[in-house]
Enzyme design. Structure first.
Site, PDB file in Angstrom:
ATOM      1  N   SER A 195       5.732   5.640  -7.489  1.00 29.38           N
ATOM      2  CA  SER A 195       6.480   6.592  -8.305  1.00 29.38           C
ATOM      3  C   SER A 195       6.484   8.011  -7.742  1.00 29.38           C
ATOM      4  O   SER A 195       7.319   8.821  -8.135  1.00 29.38           O
ATOM      5  CB  SER A 195       5.917   6.624  -9.733  1.00 29.38           C
ATOM      6  OG  SER A 195       4.528   6.916  -9.718  1.00 29.38           O
ATOM      7  N   ASP A 201       3.797  15.767 -15.065  1.00 27.22           N
ATOM      8  CA  ASP A 201       3.439  14.856 -16.147  1.00 27.22           C
ATOM      9  C   ASP A 201       1.993  14.399 -15.942  1.00 27.22           C
ATOM     10  O   ASP A 201       1.295  14.957 -15.088  1.00 27.22           O
ATOM     11  CB  ASP A 201       4.444  13.694 -16.207  1.00 27.22           C
ATOM     12  CG  ASP A 201       4.397  12.777 -14.985  1.00 27.22           C
ATOM     13  OD1 ASP A 201       3.447  12.886 -14.182  1.00 27.22           O
ATOM     14  OD2 ASP A 201       5.313  11.942 -14.832  1.00 27.22           O
ATOM     15  N   HIS A 210       2.094  12.918 -11.973  1.00 23.98           N
ATOM     16  CA  HIS A 210       2.891  13.315 -10.812  1.00 23.98           C
ATOM     17  C   HIS A 210       3.009  14.839 -10.665  1.00 23.98           C
ATOM     18  O   HIS A 210       3.123  15.551 -11.662  1.00 23.98           O
ATOM     19  CB  HIS A 210       4.304  12.729 -10.930  1.00 23.98           C
ATOM     20  CG  HIS A 210       4.312  11.257 -11.160  1.00 23.98           C
ATOM     21  ND1 HIS A 210       4.439  10.712 -12.432  1.00 23.98           N
ATOM     22  CD2 HIS A 210       4.171  10.225 -10.313  1.00 23.98           C
ATOM     23  CE1 HIS A 210       4.401   9.393 -12.337  1.00 23.98           C
ATOM     24  NE2 HIS A 210       4.240   9.066 -11.058  1.00 23.98           N
TER      25      HIS A 210
END
Length: 386
Positions: free
Chosen positions: A54, A351, A354
């Protein structure tokens, strides 16, 4: 900054998991396509092939029935190419892969492999195979139901490789891929966070595998995956090590740590893996003729930002800009119901997991132009021109 061993056990992660499920029921589909880079530079890079998780996913998970998605607001709020709409990137703006591609002269962002328009000449700027939740090991990320692990990503590149032969002819395609293109791999964090260390899934693994054995397994798989890419004419590689995963807002929140503390076990595992990753890449540089395997010291780059965040203009390196739950907004991922900070460029973390675009820019510039302490044997600007 000091890190402190924590003997506290994880809080009940069931809260995280079901909160995650609840948030993701509000997902809406968004474009995850390759988009034009308005300020691209002329010449330089051929294709940028991006593999990973991600941290560099550009929208592949939009096309999977998965619990790991970022195609909902306010993700992408600062991504200029989409007008601030979410694209599936797990950050407020560009990923490190996006920024590196721009700086090296790519005309477009690498297009997600699963995007409907990932065909024809759109592939020539590069393809992104990364997937939120993916890891080196095939079992990694199964809590998300679907994700693309590294083995599958390499399989997908095999499809792209054949498409390049059709587009350019075999000889030109081989030259374009081996001499002009860069293969970027950012993977490994999920193998610890969402596999070996995940309480609901890892009990059996941790009973049967010591950290040494698990890391052995990871590196053997990665060696095979990199070798497969080499056999398909990849020659210029950059592989990021695992960052300080014990310092992310999620880990600090569920372990109820102070601002100057990190989860010692998670960081210890990352460092243990990182030392041996560097040795693996040095070995591949000797054994695979014509290849250059570049080691990106992401761990130290991110730890520098966390430790000296004020020096870089940030006001916090502990709290997530977008998230909910606990002291550091670190339990529920970023979504429409999340609290959102006002000064997004003042937060190291977007977040619970990340980095923000502001942090990504600093990290990317070091990878592009930094010295051998952070990227070796050459930085990415030099790798492009080799």
């Amino acid at each position: 900054m000091t890190t402190k061993a924590s003997n506290r056990r994880d809080m009940d992660v069931t809260l995280f998991f079901f909160s995650f499920l609840f948030t993701l029921t509000a997902l809406v589909e968004a474009a995850g396509r390759g988009v034009n880079v308005n300020n691209n530079k002329n010449g330089g890079l051929g294709a940028s092939f991006i593999f990973g998780d991600s941290l560099v996913d550009a929208g592949n998970n939009n096309y999977l029935p998965t619990l790991s998605r970022a195609n909902m607001k306010p993700n992408g709020i600062d991504f200029k190419a989409s007008g601030g709409n979410p694209t599936g990137r797990f950050t407020n703006g560009r990923t490190i892969g996006d920024i590196v591609g721009e700086e090296l002269g790519s005309a477009n962002y690498a297009i997600p492999f699963l995007a409907p328009n990932a065909t024809g000449k759109a592939l020539l700027a590069g393809v992104n195979y990364a997937s939120g939740g993916g890891g080196i090991m095939n079992a990694t990320g199964r809590i998300f139901v679907n994700r693309l692990g590294m083995d599958v990503q390499v399989d997908f590149f095999n499809t792209t490789r054949k498409q390049f032969d059709d587009l350019l002819g075999k000889d030109k395609a081989k030259d374009y891929i081996s001499k002009k293109s860069i293969f970027s791999i950012t993977i490994g964090a999920n193998d610890f966070l969402n596999n070996y260390l995940f309480p609901l899934l890892s009990v059996g693994t941790r009973l049967t595998e010591t950290p040494d054995i698990f890391i052995d397994d990871m590196l053997n798989h990665l060696r095979d995956q990199l070798t497969r890419l080499y056999q398909m004419d990849a020659r210029k590689f950059v592989i990021g090590n695992v960052g300080p995963i014990g310092c992310i807002p999620y880990q600090k929140t569920i372990n109820q740590l102070n601002e100057d503390e990190c989860v010692d076990l998670a960081n210890k595992l990352a460092n243990q893996y990182n030392v041996r990753l560097k040795s693996l890449l040095e070995d591949l540089n000797k054994k695979l003729p014509g290849a250059v395997f570049v080691h990106a010291n992401v761990y130290d780059l991110v730890m520098e930002l966390i430790t000296n965040y004020k020096k870089y203009g940030f006001k916090t390196a502990t709290k997530a800009c977008c998230g909910n739950g606990g002291q550091y907004a670190g339990i529920i991922p970023c979504g429409p119901t999340s609290s959102l900070c006002e000064e997004r460029d003042k937060y190291v973390f977007w977040d619970p997991y990340h980095p923000s675009e502001a942090a990504n820019v600093i990290i990317a510039k070091q990878l592009l132009y930094g010295d051998v302490k952070v990227i070796s044997p050459v930085n990415l600007s030099k790798l492009r021109d080799m």
